[in-house]
Design a protein around this motif. Structure first.
Motif, PDB file in Angstrom:
ATOM      1  N   GLY A 145       0.834  -1.192   0.000  1.00  0.00           N
ATOM      2  CA  GLY A 145       0.000   0.000   0.000  1.00  0.00           C
ATOM      3  C   GLY A 145       0.872   1.246   0.000  1.00  0.00           C
ATOM      4  O   GLY A 145       2.053   1.187   0.354  1.00  0.00           O
TER       5      GLY A 145
ATOM      6  N   ARG B  43      -3.838  -1.821   0.632  1.00  0.00           N
ATOM      7  CA  ARG B  43      -3.121  -2.099  -0.607  1.00  0.00           C
ATOM      8  C   ARG B  43      -3.557  -1.182  -1.753  1.00  0.00           C
ATOM      9  O   ARG B  43      -4.647  -0.610  -1.734  1.00  0.00           O
ATOM     10  CB  ARG B  43      -3.332  -3.553  -1.026  1.00  0.00           C
TER      11      ARG B  43
ATOM     12  N   LEU C 178      -6.363   3.202  -5.130  1.00  0.00           N
ATOM     13  CA  LEU C 178      -6.845   2.591  -3.884  1.00  0.00           C
ATOM     14  C   LEU C 178      -8.199   1.936  -4.086  1.00  0.00           C
ATOM     15  O   LEU C 178      -8.554   0.994  -3.392  1.00  0.00           O
ATOM     16  CB  LEU C 178      -6.941   3.634  -2.777  1.00  0.00           C
TER      17      LEU C 178
END
Ligand SMILES: [Zn+2]
Ligand SMILES: [Zn+2]
Length: 338
Positions: free
Chosen positions: A72, A144, A242
């Motif tokens: 992420g 992530r 995202l």
């Protein structure tokens, strides 16, 4: 929380024996203040070990994207209003492979939002800014990131839409639709919505807003909107996201609210677990929303034929080869290492 070294392991074909070797790639802070990356390959079958690279050149995009997918993104912002833009420009220009246009975009983004990137990139910028007396803080993102997994030709068109560093400029992409309009504040959303609802065009735009728009939440957590049926990869300027999907708005009192929102993007195939990033982006804009995706797209990669499926009505079988599909999201698995 924010490390100064990150790695990812991916399976590759061993050039020595043809078996499956493990390629480890990563970024780290060298001497506490230099951004380095490395890649090495080890093969458990034939024992071959190869160091591909170790040093301070610009990190290749595929390495960055693998790190973002596994760990992420992180975000960086100034802890006080910017009083010394020249100091910040000097820092931003130190990064290899950064064009003057990108530097200006990064500065604009740092001035009024968050910069985003890998955790090591943000740690590096924080150290370098501090050396020039500019105080910044680094925060985690929202889990992530999702790499683009759709047809490569659409990605090429999307990258052509520009804005890789984060500030869309609205230029048209050749075929995949315009880059997404960044919406940072409630005021920017109001301007975007009002531009679609003046009195003369109200009927047309009422129909348009009932049909959903393409959206992504970019790596910094910012909502980007594009006309309906635009490609998500173009909306995102080619970057990982995202979350991505479709969103519809309706009038509510004097303002707007979210009527429908989904994670339906066959370009990124995001997990339904990406909702918190969407919720945070909408909440920042002061937009009331339903509290969850109103349509949850369930994407699974077939373990037998490797095709990506959109699971319908909880029928977990591959539409291409009829193999069973797994219970959990598996479209772009990456293994964290180091
Ligand atoms: Zn081997
Ligand atoms: Zn299959």
């Amino acid at each position: 929380m924010i490390g100064t070294a990150q790695g990812v392991r991916v399976d590759v074909r061993c050039e020595g024996c043809g078996g499956t070797a493990a390629r480890s790639v990563g970024q780290f802070l060298m001497y506490g203040r230099e951004l380095w990356w490395d890649a090495e390959c080890t093969c458990p079958q034939c024992g071959a070990t190869m160091c591909e690279y170790w040093g301070p050149e610009a990190t290749p995009e595929d390495v960055r994207e693998a790190l973002l997918a596994a760990h992420g993104p992180a975000r960086l912002r100034l802890t006080a209003p910017l009083t010394d833009p020249v100091a910040v420009l000097r820092v931003l220009r130190e990064r290899p492979g950064t064009s003057l246009r990108q530097v200006r975009e990064l500065l604009a983004r740092l001035r009024d939002f968050w910069l985003s990137g890998t955790a090591v990139e943000m740690a590096y910028l924080r150290v370098r800014l501090a050396e020039r007396g500019v105080v910044a803080e680094v925060a985690d993102g929202f889990g992530r990131a999702y790499r683009y997994v759709g047809p490569p030709e659409l990605r090429a068109a999307g990258v052509g839409a520009g804005a890789g560093a984060g500030t869309g400029d609205g230029r048209e992409a050749p075929s995949a639709g315009p880059a997404g309009q960044p919406v940072r504040t409630a005021g920017e959303f109001a301007a975007w919505a009002d531009a679609r609802t003046d009195a003369r065009t109200d009927l047309r735009t009422a129909a348009e807003s009932a049909e959903p728009f393409t959206f992504v939440v970019d790596l910094g957590g910012m909502l980007r909107l594009a006309p309906r049926r635009s490609e998500h990869v173009a909306c995102a300027g080619g970057e990982p996201v995202l979350s991505a999907g479709e969103i519809g708005f309706r009038r509510s009192g004097g303002g707007w609210e979210v009527a429908t929102v989904s994670n339906l993007s066959t370009g990124y195939c995001p997990d339904t677990a990406s909702w918190p990033a969407v919720a945070a982006a909408l909440t920042r804009l002061g937009l009331p929303h339903p509290g969850a995706f109103t349509y949850e797209a369930v994407f699974r990669r077939c373990p037998r034929c490797a095709e990506c499926n959109l699971v319908r009505e909880e029928h977990y079988a591959c539409v291409f080869c009829d193999a069973d599909l797994p219970e959990h999201w598996n479209v772009d698995p990456v293994a964290a290492a180091a």
